[in-house]
Write a protein that holds these residues in place. Structure first.
Motif, short mmCIF file in Angstrom:
data_model
loop_
_atom_site.label_atom_id
_atom_site.label_comp_id
_atom_site.label_asym_id
_atom_site.label_seq_id
_atom_site.Cartn_x
_atom_site.Cartn_y
_atom_site.Cartn_z
N LEU A 1 0.80 -1.22 0.00
CA LEU A 1 0.00 0.00 0.00
C LEU A 1 0.84 1.28 0.00
O LEU A 1 0.48 2.25 -0.68
CB LEU A 1 -0.96 0.00 1.19
N PRO A 2 1.96 1.36 0.77
CA PRO A 2 2.76 2.60 0.72
C PRO A 2 3.19 2.98 -0.69
O PRO A 2 3.17 4.16 -1.04
CB PRO A 2 3.95 2.27 1.62
N GLU A 3 3.58 2.01 -1.49
CA GLU A 3 3.96 2.32 -2.88
C GLU A 3 2.77 2.86 -3.67
O GLU A 3 2.91 3.80 -4.46
CB GLU A 3 4.50 1.05 -3.55
N ASN B 1 2.44 6.65 -5.39
CA ASN B 1 2.03 6.91 -6.77
C ASN B 1 0.93 7.96 -6.83
O ASN B 1 0.91 8.81 -7.72
CB ASN B 1 1.55 5.62 -7.44
N ALA B 2 0.01 7.91 -5.86
CA ALA B 2 -1.06 8.91 -5.81
C ALA B 2 -0.49 10.29 -5.50
O ALA B 2 -0.93 11.30 -6.05
CB ALA B 2 -2.11 8.51 -4.78
N ARG B 3 0.50 10.34 -4.61
CA ARG B 3 1.14 11.62 -4.31
C ARG B 3 1.86 12.17 -5.52
O ARG B 3 1.85 13.38 -5.78
CB ARG B 3 2.10 11.45 -3.14
N ALA C 1 0.93 11.87 -8.44
CA ALA C 1 -0.07 12.40 -9.35
C ALA C 1 -0.63 13.74 -8.90
O ALA C 1 -1.50 14.30 -9.56
CB ALA C 1 -1.21 11.40 -9.50
N GLY C 2 -0.14 14.27 -7.75
CA GLY C 2 -0.54 15.59 -7.30
C GLY C 2 -1.53 15.60 -6.16
O GLY C 2 -2.01 16.66 -5.77
N LEU C 3 -1.84 14.45 -5.58
CA LEU C 3 -2.78 14.39 -4.46
C LEU C 3 -2.06 14.51 -3.13
O LEU C 3 -0.91 14.05 -2.99
CB LEU C 3 -3.56 13.08 -4.48
N GLU C 4 -2.72 15.13 -2.17
CA GLU C 4 -2.26 15.10 -0.79
C GLU C 4 -2.89 13.87 -0.14
O GLU C 4 -4.11 13.77 -0.01
CB GLU C 4 -2.69 16.36 -0.04
N GLN D 1 -6.64 0.56 -4.58
CA GLN D 1 -6.07 0.92 -5.88
C GLN D 1 -7.14 1.51 -6.81
O GLN D 1 -6.93 2.56 -7.43
CB GLN D 1 -5.45 -0.33 -6.52
N GLU D 2 -8.28 0.85 -6.89
CA GLU D 2 -9.34 1.34 -7.77
C GLU D 2 -9.88 2.68 -7.30
O GLU D 2 -10.16 3.58 -8.09
CB GLU D 2 -10.46 0.30 -7.85
#
Length: 418
Positions: A297-299, A303-305, A307-310, A335-336
């Protein structure tokens, strides 16, 4: 579900909340009428020049206000009672005529908006309006043939008495016509709302039926493919294995070739089965990497970070090992959900929480966006999530949050019996 004949539609009765509001309205009208009556008596500014005792006036106020408690339950009866009391109050020349007129307006409007028998609603209101105009005509005739009325400040070009008669007629025409039209508009709006709700329910049922049909068709297709793969390759493997057995002693070279064919066929069958099962279970991995779990999950969050997310992440309860299938399903849900946030939600922050409960693992993804994060753009939407969780006896909660954003919460049993 058959569509109603909307020209014969009957409005359902008032809800308990609407009945409570009727009581509140009646109390407010009573209090306002009592206050206005006291003020008018204190000023001596009576509508008809004189008035009975204050106690009698307050009794008329009470009698006019009480029927409003049940105005939506019995609209026709309330209108008739209020009409009779209205004429009675005018006959007694009570000091105030403003609140009784407002009560009469509300009673006529309610019949137009709530009376289920539309023919009766139409003609009963027309009857009451005609009755009121006859009463008005009686008053006008009595004023004309009675003692001469002096209009001290009259300065217009018309005769003062004629102007007074025309003013009274025009005001009452507007008053009763407005009450009639507004009641009809309220009824039409309620019927239109019922039509919209019916269409929305029809659309929801159609979507559910289409979804079930699509899922059943896809499963049938996959079942046929599985049957073809298993039947074909297993038949080939059986034939080659039998041939190898028969020539194993007499022709080892031929036996070796048959066994190589069995091996190659088995690998091909496994690859095809893996691809087909991947359609059912999730986004199939094309490489030989081990299935992801909670440790990955950390990885995913990194990846979400990127993409510009906090992204904030919290783990609650005592972390423990869970079955690998449960861990994979939890990972796929996160993930989804994150993929949908990045693609379809105008979000800045997403909160990922994992709770280790006594007999379940709960994962929650909440964002602050405005988009539809339930979109099926990636090919694995809410239907896919529920299908995955149903394998483990789990449940899914997904929908808009109260203020902003979207929430996805999945609960997965971790007991061995799940």
């Amino acid at each position: 579900m058959q569509e109603p004949v909307w020209n014969e539609w009957r409005r359902p009765g008032p809800t308990p909340a609407q009945r409570r509001r009727d009581i509140i309205v009646a109390v407010i009208v009573l209090l306002c009428a009592a206050e206005i009556t006291v003020l008018i008596n204190s000023m001596g500014a009576f509508t008809f020049g004189s008035a009975p005792s204050l106690r009698e006036q307050l009794a008329w106020v009470l009698a006019l206000s009480v029927p409003l408690v049940v105005r939506r339950r019995y609209p026709l009866a309330v209108m008739i009672v209020v009409s009779v009391l209205f004429i009675g109050a005018q006959w007694r020349q009570t000091g105030d005529n403003l609140v009784p007129s407002a009560v009469l307006f509300l009673a006529i409007f309610t019949v137009g908006a709530w009376e289920r028998n539309r023919v009766l609603a139409r003609w009963s209101r027309i009857g009451v309006i005609v009755w009121m105009f006859l009463w008005l005509g009686f008053h006008l005739v009595r004023a004309i043939i009675g003692p001469e009325v002096h209009f001290k400040n009259a300065a217009g070009p018309m005769d003062p008495m004629l102007a007074s008669v025309l003013y009274g007629l025009e005001f009452n025409v507007f008053f009763f016509l407005f009450a009639y039209v507004v009641g009809e508009m309220a009824w039409t709006a309620a019927r239109r709302q019922a039509q919209l709700e019916f269409k929305a329910e029809e659309l929801r049922r159609s979507q559910e039926q289409n979804t079930r049909g699509a899922i059943a068709a896809e499963r049938m297709r996959i079942a046929r493919d599985l049957h073809d793969v298993v039947a074909h390759h297993v038949s080939v493997m059986g034939i080659q294995a039998g041939a190898a057995r028969r020539v194993l002693d007499s022709d080892p070279v031929m036996a070796r070739g048959a066994l190589q064919t069995v091996e190659q066929t088995a690998r091909t069958a496994i690859n095809e089965l893996r691809g087909l099962l991947g359609v059912l279970r999730a986004d199939a991995e094309t490489d030989s990497k081990a299935a992801p779990g909670l440790d990955d999950l950390p990885e995913l969050l990194d990846n979400a970070r990127a993409a510009g997310l906090e992204v904030s992440h919290g783990v609650y309860g005592d972390p423990r090992d869970v079955p690998s299938a449960v861990a994979l399903s939890a990972y796929r849900v996160v993930q989804e959900a994150l993929t949908n946030v990045v693609k379809h939600a105008d979000a800045r922050h997403v909160d990922v929480r994992m709770r280790f409960l006594e007999s379940a693992l709960e994962v929650e993804v909440a964002d602050d966006g405005r988009g539809n994060t339930a979109s099926n753009g990636s090919g694995f939407g809410l239907v896919g999530m529920r299908e995955r969780l149903a394998v483990h006896g789990g449940s899914l909660e997904a929908g808009p949050r109260r203020k902003a954003g979207y929430l996805v919460r999945a609960s997965l049993p971790t007991e061995e019996t799940a």
